[in-house]
Design a protein around this motif. Structure first.
Motif, PDB file in Angstrom:
ATOM      1  N   LEU A  64     -17.739  66.070  95.990  1.00 27.19           N
ATOM      2  CA  LEU A  64     -16.803  65.262  96.771  1.00 27.19           C
ATOM      3  C   LEU A  64     -16.393  66.021  98.013  1.00 27.19           C
ATOM      4  O   LEU A  64     -16.030  67.192  97.948  1.00 27.19           O
ATOM      5  N   GLU A  65     -16.460  65.338  99.134  1.00 30.27           N
ATOM      6  CA  GLU A  65     -15.841  65.818 100.363  1.00 30.27           C
ATOM      7  C   GLU A  65     -14.848  64.733 100.731  1.00 30.27           C
ATOM      8  O   GLU A  65     -15.197  63.557 100.793  1.00 30.27           O
ATOM      9  N   LYS A  81     -16.922  54.926  93.374  1.00 33.21           N
ATOM     10  CA  LYS A  81     -18.341  54.769  93.017  1.00 33.21           C
ATOM     11  C   LYS A  81     -18.824  53.350  93.293  1.00 33.21           C
ATOM     12  O   LYS A  81     -19.952  53.141  93.736  1.00 33.21           O
ATOM     13  N   LYS A  82     -17.944  52.374  93.058  1.00 29.40           N
ATOM     14  CA  LYS A  82     -18.297  50.985  93.347  1.00 29.40           C
ATOM     15  C   LYS A  82     -18.530  50.812  94.857  1.00 29.40           C
ATOM     16  O   LYS A  82     -19.510  50.217  95.286  1.00 29.40           O
ATOM     17  N   LEU A  83     -17.626  51.352  95.659  1.00 29.25           N
ATOM     18  CA  LEU A  83     -17.780  51.279  97.115  1.00 29.25           C
ATOM     19  C   LEU A  83     -19.045  51.992  97.571  1.00 29.25           C
ATOM     20  O   LEU A  83     -19.776  51.492  98.418  1.00 29.25           O
ATOM     21  N   MET A 128     -20.495  62.681  97.773  1.00 28.22           N
ATOM     22  CA  MET A 128     -19.805  61.526  98.318  1.00 28.22           C
ATOM     23  C   MET A 128     -18.753  62.020  99.302  1.00 28.22           C
ATOM     24  O   MET A 128     -18.018  62.951  99.021  1.00 28.22           O
ATOM     25  N   LYS A 129     -18.717  61.398 100.452  1.00 29.28           N
ATOM     26  CA  LYS A 129     -17.741  61.754 101.475  1.00 29.28           C
ATOM     27  C   LYS A 129     -16.766  60.588 101.641  1.00 29.28           C
ATOM     28  O   LYS A 129     -17.155  59.507 102.063  1.00 29.28           O
ATOM     29  N   ILE A 130     -15.504  60.850 101.290  1.00 31.82           N
ATOM     30  CA  ILE A 130     -14.472  59.812 101.305  1.00 31.82           C
ATOM     31  C   ILE A 130     -13.443  60.106 102.388  1.00 31.82           C
ATOM     32  O   ILE A 130     -12.939  61.221 102.486  1.00 31.82           O
ATOM     33  N   LEU A 131     -13.135  59.071 103.159  1.00 32.22           N
ATOM     34  CA  LEU A 131     -12.045  59.147 104.123  1.00 32.22           C
ATOM     35  C   LEU A 131     -10.880  58.356 103.543  1.00 32.22           C
ATOM     36  O   LEU A 131     -11.011  57.170 103.250  1.00 32.22           O
ATOM     37  N   ILE A 146     -13.084  59.832 113.380  1.00 29.16           N
ATOM     38  CA  ILE A 146     -13.900  60.666 112.492  1.00 29.16           C
ATOM     39  C   ILE A 146     -14.665  59.890 111.430  1.00 29.16           C
ATOM     40  O   ILE A 146     -15.411  60.480 110.667  1.00 29.16           O
ATOM     41  N   CYS A 147     -14.510  58.599 111.364  1.00 26.50           N
ATOM     42  CA  CYS A 147     -15.082  57.816 110.261  1.00 26.50           C
ATOM     43  C   CYS A 147     -16.598  57.892 110.164  1.00 26.50           C
ATOM     44  O   CYS A 147     -17.157  57.733 109.075  1.00 26.50           O
ATOM     45  N   SER A 148     -17.278  58.161 111.269  1.00 25.17           N
ATOM     46  CA  SER A 148     -18.747  58.156 111.242  1.00 25.17           C
ATOM     47  C   SER A 148     -19.324  59.233 110.331  1.00 25.17           C
ATOM     48  O   SER A 148     -20.460  59.131 109.900  1.00 25.17           O
ATOM     49  N   GLY A 149     -18.550  60.234 109.992  1.00 26.34           N
ATOM     50  CA  GLY A 149     -19.022  61.297 109.117  1.00 26.34           C
ATOM     51  C   GLY A 149     -18.798  61.042 107.645  1.00 26.34           C
ATOM     52  O   GLY A 149     -19.018  61.931 106.818  1.00 26.34           O
ATOM     53  N   TYR A 150     -18.380  59.830 107.279  1.00 30.38           N
ATOM     54  CA  TYR A 150     -18.015  59.532 105.889  1.00 30.38           C
ATOM     55  C   TYR A 150     -18.843  58.385 105.318  1.00 30.38           C
ATOM     56  O   TYR A 150     -19.395  57.578 106.051  1.00 30.38           O
ATOM     57  N   ASP A 151     -18.895  58.334 103.982  1.00 31.59           N
ATOM     58  CA  ASP A 151     -19.647  57.289 103.282  1.00 31.59           C
ATOM     59  C   ASP A 151     -18.795  56.043 103.031  1.00 31.59           C
ATOM     60  O   ASP A 151     -19.278  54.925 103.127  1.00 31.59           O
TER      61      ASP A 151
END
Length: 99
Positions: free
Chosen positions: A31-32, A93-95, A1-4, A44-49
């Protein structure tokens, strides 16, 4: 999961970010995560889930959702203040399931 993680300047979320990394690792989750300020997230948001927002900028949540097109939520003030990683992980996890 990649979180910003987004907050006003990226400083207070850096502390939370380190605690989240440790908690995810303890629980065997990948986690990233990156903490940034409002001025940076669009670049940079395009690289995140998913995007998680600090309570101090939660008033910008709808704008952030529109600009990123990603599942977004504000972290509850208490969970943010005490780094309640179990609750934050549930929210993440919900998101992620909405992706």
């Amino acid at each position: 999961m990649k979180i910003l993680l987004v907050c006003a300047g990226g400083m207070s979320t850096s502390i939370l970010m380190k605690k989240m990394e440790a908690y995810w690792k303890e629980n065997g989750e990948e986690l990233e995560i990156k903490a940034v300020g409002l001025a940076e997230y669009q670049d940079i948001c395009s690289g995140y889930d998913i995007v998680m927002v600090g309570p101090q900028v939660s008033y910008r949540l709808n704008e952030i959702k529109e600009n990123t097109g990603l599942p977004c939520a504000a972290i509850e003030s208490f969970d943010y203040a005490v780094a309640n990683c179990p609750n934050i992980m549930k929210l993440a996890k919900k998101l992620y399931s909405e992706k």
